[in-house]
Motif scaffolding. Structure first.
Motif, PDB file in Angstrom:
ATOM      1  N   MET A 134     -53.642  43.726  33.610  1.00 15.23           N
ATOM      2  CA  MET A 134     -54.677  44.686  33.274  1.00 15.23           C
ATOM      3  C   MET A 134     -54.442  45.187  31.850  1.00 15.23           C
ATOM      4  N   LYS A 135     -55.468  45.135  31.036  1.00 20.45           N
ATOM      5  CA  LYS A 135     -55.272  45.577  29.661  1.00 20.45           C
ATOM      6  C   LYS A 135     -55.328  47.091  29.568  1.00 20.45           C
ATOM      7  N   LYS A 136     -54.573  47.617  28.596  1.00 16.55           N
ATOM      8  CA  LYS A 136     -54.499  49.058  28.372  1.00 16.55           C
ATOM      9  C   LYS A 136     -55.118  49.393  27.034  1.00 16.55           C
ATOM     10  N   LYS A 137     -55.571  50.618  26.923  1.00 19.79           N
ATOM     11  CA  LYS A 137     -56.231  51.105  25.716  1.00 19.79           C
ATOM     12  C   LYS A 137     -55.289  52.038  24.967  1.00 19.79           C
ATOM     13  N   LEU A 138     -55.243  51.879  23.643  1.00 20.32           N
ATOM     14  CA  LEU A 138     -54.406  52.695  22.792  1.00 20.32           C
ATOM     15  C   LEU A 138     -55.270  53.227  21.654  1.00 20.32           C
ATOM     16  N   ILE A 139     -55.286  54.543  21.476  1.00 22.33           N
ATOM     17  CA  ILE A 139     -56.068  55.170  20.411  1.00 22.33           C
ATOM     18  C   ILE A 139     -55.097  55.778  19.413  1.00 22.33           C
ATOM     19  N   LEU A 140     -55.252  55.410  18.141  1.00 23.14           N
ATOM     20  CA  LEU A 140     -54.335  55.887  17.100  1.00 23.14           C
ATOM     21  C   LEU A 140     -55.090  56.365  15.875  1.00 23.14           C
ATOM     22  N   ASN A 141     -54.494  57.314  15.178  1.00 28.13           N
ATOM     23  CA  ASN A 141     -54.916  57.686  13.828  1.00 28.13           C
ATOM     24  C   ASN A 141     -53.890  57.078  12.891  1.00 28.13           C
ATOM     25  N   LEU A 142     -54.344  56.284  11.936  1.00 29.16           N
ATOM     26  CA  LEU A 142     -53.459  55.618  10.985  1.00 29.16           C
ATOM     27  C   LEU A 142     -53.729  56.109   9.578  1.00 29.16           C
ATOM     28  N   LYS A 143     -52.650  56.400   8.852  1.00 31.94           N
ATOM     29  CA  LYS A 143     -52.776  56.822   7.460  1.00 31.94           C
ATOM     30  C   LYS A 143     -52.088  55.771   6.597  1.00 31.94           C
ATOM     31  N   PHE A 144     -52.815  55.230   5.614  1.00 32.97           N
ATOM     32  CA  PHE A 144     -52.298  54.191   4.739  1.00 32.97           C
ATOM     33  C   PHE A 144     -52.000  54.764   3.357  1.00 32.97           C
ATOM     34  N   ASN A 145     -50.989  54.185   2.676  1.00 32.89           N
ATOM     35  CA  ASN A 145     -50.709  54.580   1.297  1.00 32.89           C
ATOM     36  C   ASN A 145     -51.499  53.676   0.345  1.00 32.89           C
ATOM     37  N   ASN A 146     -51.290  53.820  -0.948  1.00 33.49           N
ATOM     38  CA  ASN A 146     -52.043  53.055  -1.950  1.00 33.49           C
ATOM     39  C   ASN A 146     -51.772  51.554  -1.891  1.00 33.49           C
ATOM     40  N   GLN A 147     -50.604  51.149  -1.366  1.00 32.94           N
ATOM     41  CA  GLN A 147     -50.260  49.732  -1.267  1.00 32.94           C
ATOM     42  C   GLN A 147     -50.757  49.094   0.033  1.00 32.94           C
ATOM     43  N   GLY A 148     -51.449  49.860   0.852  1.00 27.80           N
ATOM     44  CA  GLY A 148     -51.965  49.341   2.115  1.00 27.80           C
ATOM     45  C   GLY A 148     -50.957  49.353   3.249  1.00 27.80           C
ATOM     46  N   GLN A 149     -49.835  50.037   3.062  1.00 27.43           N
ATOM     47  CA  GLN A 149     -48.821  50.142   4.099  1.00 27.43           C
ATOM     48  C   GLN A 149     -49.079  51.386   4.944  1.00 27.43           C
ATOM     49  N   VAL A 150     -48.710  51.322   6.215  1.00 24.38           N
ATOM     50  CA  VAL A 150     -48.909  52.450   7.122  1.00 24.38           C
ATOM     51  C   VAL A 150     -47.879  53.532   6.837  1.00 24.38           C
ATOM     52  N   GLU A 151     -48.350  54.734   6.533  1.00 22.36           N
ATOM     53  CA  GLU A 151     -47.469  55.889   6.317  1.00 22.36           C
ATOM     54  C   GLU A 151     -47.244  56.655   7.611  1.00 22.36           C
ATOM     55  N   CYS A 152     -48.284  56.712   8.426  1.00 21.19           N
ATOM     56  CA  CYS A 152     -48.223  57.509   9.647  1.00 21.19           C
ATOM     57  C   CYS A 152     -49.113  56.863  10.696  1.00 21.19           C
ATOM     58  N   SER A 153     -48.650  56.860  11.935  1.00 18.53           N
ATOM     59  CA  SER A 153     -49.427  56.336  13.052  1.00 18.53           C
ATOM     60  C   SER A 153     -49.154  57.221  14.260  1.00 18.53           C
ATOM     61  N   LYS A 154     -50.159  57.987  14.669  1.00 16.84           N
ATOM     62  CA  LYS A 154     -49.986  58.921  15.777  1.00 16.84           C
ATOM     63  C   LYS A 154     -51.210  58.935  16.680  1.00 16.84           C
ATOM     64  N   SER A 155     -50.983  59.362  17.884  1.00 14.48           N
ATOM     65  CA  SER A 155     -52.079  59.611  18.805  1.00 14.48           C
ATOM     66  C   SER A 155     -52.880  60.802  18.292  1.00 14.48           C
ATOM     67  N   PRO A 156     -54.195  60.797  18.439  1.00 10.44           N
ATOM     68  CA  PRO A 156     -54.997  61.925  17.943  1.00 10.44           C
ATOM     69  C   PRO A 156     -54.546  63.282  18.486  1.00 10.44           C
ATOM     70  N   SER A 157     -54.015  63.311  19.696  1.00  9.62           N
ATOM     71  CA  SER A 157     -53.555  64.586  20.264  1.00  9.62           C
ATOM     72  C   SER A 157     -52.308  65.115  19.564  1.00  9.62           C
TER      73      SER A 157
END
Length: 60
Positions: free
Chosen positions: A1-24
């Motif tokens: 069974m597939k699961k759902k994941l909701i994230l807010n992602l913040k990228f820096n100028n080089q396109g790398q992920v700075e932050c990845s968190k659940s909206p809550s």
């Protein structure tokens, strides 16, 4: 069974992920620069994970 994941992602100028968190968990962060992503994945069972580690040990 597939699961759902909701994230807010913040990228820096080089396109790398700075932050990845659940909206809550993004209450204290300024989320104006974040991208909202909804991802789906199929979780592995404990047996499948153990088999993967066994195969990994054989290669070394």
């Amino acid at each position: 069974m597939k699961k759902k994941l909701i994230l807010n992602l913040k990228f820096n100028n080089q396109g790398q992920v700075e932050c990845s968190k659940s909206p809550s968990l993004c209450k204290e962060c300024n989320s104006k620069g974040c991208e909202h992503m909804t991802l789906y994945y199929y979780p592995y069972s404990k047996k499948e994970i153990e088999e993967c580690f066994k195969n990994s040990d054989r290669r070394t």
